[in-house]
Design a protein around this motif. Sequence first.
Motif, PDB file in Angstrom:
ATOM      1  N   LEU A   1      -4.868  -5.687  -4.228  1.00 50.29           N
ATOM      2  CA  LEU A   1      -4.058  -5.360  -5.390  1.00 50.29           C
ATOM      3  C   LEU A   1      -4.756  -5.876  -6.655  1.00 50.29           C
ATOM      4  N   ARG A   2      -4.862  -5.022  -7.659  1.00 43.76           N
ATOM      5  CA  ARG A   2      -5.494  -5.400  -8.939  1.00 43.76           C
ATOM      6  C   ARG A   2      -4.428  -6.007  -9.852  1.00 43.76           C
ATOM      7  N   VAL A   3      -4.564  -7.301 -10.121  1.00 46.64           N
ATOM      8  CA  VAL A   3      -3.562  -8.053 -10.887  1.00 46.64           C
ATOM      9  C   VAL A   3      -4.151  -8.501 -12.219  1.00 46.64           C
ATOM     10  N   ALA A   4      -3.512  -8.095 -13.312  1.00 42.36           N
ATOM     11  CA  ALA A   4      -3.905  -8.565 -14.643  1.00 42.36           C
ATOM     12  C   ALA A   4      -3.093  -9.816 -14.951  1.00 42.36           C
ATOM     13  N   VAL A   5      -3.780 -10.901 -15.276  1.00 41.86           N
ATOM     14  CA  VAL A   5      -3.145 -12.152 -15.684  1.00 41.86           C
ATOM     15  C   VAL A   5      -3.231 -12.198 -17.207  1.00 41.86           C
TER      16      VAL A   5
ATOM     17  N   ALA B   1       3.886  -1.831  -2.168  1.00 44.32           N
ATOM     18  CA  ALA B   1       4.948  -0.853  -1.960  1.00 44.32           C
ATOM     19  C   ALA B   1       4.988   0.159  -3.105  1.00 44.32           C
ATOM     20  N   LEU B   2       4.841  -0.322  -4.315  1.00 45.87           N
ATOM     21  CA  LEU B   2       4.870   0.579  -5.470  1.00 45.87           C
ATOM     22  C   LEU B   2       3.598   1.411  -5.568  1.00 45.87           C
ATOM     23  N   ARG B   3       2.470   0.871  -5.120  1.00 51.52           N
ATOM     24  CA  ARG B   3       1.230   1.661  -5.070  1.00 51.52           C
ATOM     25  C   ARG B   3       1.441   2.883  -4.162  1.00 51.52           C
ATOM     26  N   GLU B   4       1.989   2.623  -2.973  1.00 49.43           N
ATOM     27  CA  GLU B   4       2.248   3.716  -2.038  1.00 49.43           C
ATOM     28  C   GLU B   4       3.261   4.709  -2.608  1.00 49.43           C
ATOM     29  N   ALA B   5       4.287   4.208  -3.261  1.00 42.87           N
ATOM     30  CA  ALA B   5       5.311   5.095  -3.825  1.00 42.87           C
ATOM     31  C   ALA B   5       4.732   5.972  -4.938  1.00 42.87           C
TER      32      ALA B   5
END
Length: 184
Positions: free
Chosen positions: A6-10, A172-176
């Motif tokens: 998952l690509r997370v921007a901090v 889950a939201l990536r898949e959705a």
Amino acid sequence: MNDSPLRVAVIIGSTREGRVGDAVGKWFTGRADGRDDLVTEVLDLIDFDLPAGLPEQPTPGMKRFTARIDDAEAYIVVTPEYNRSFPASLKQAIDCAYDEWRVKPVGFVSYGYRSQGLYAVEQLRSVFTELHTVTMRDTVAFNLLDGTPFDTDGQGQAVTTLLDELVWWGLALREARAARPYVC
């Protein structure tokens, strides 16, 4: 199914001179970078040339920031609490993007005096709800008055809990999003 991390921007939300947000963000990403289910990218607002007002046409700094927001699949917002709210620099940055935030999870790392920045988080939840994001229940919070170092067992567990939630929602939201475009 996409099994990539998952690509997370901090997002470091304070641009004040003498801020501690960069130290808090560095500590947090140090913890997060030990995981194999996510990759972080720090977006320190001090590094973006965002205008004080929103012009009719986006500036190069706004375009660069918005592209990074669009590219991320989840966000961690590192915010101080100033006068029971979050900083204007953070609100300005949030408002530079709109659709780019949608249907992605947002977590919070806050700091302040006594309340640990939780008033800022409370207000940010309302802002991010309007942008159609999913905010994480758990947070990481620091009371700057007590002088406790960042690396306590409780803080480490709070990071793990927050990131576990963020990754679950992010995947889950990536898949959705891949299965069905979000319209609203």
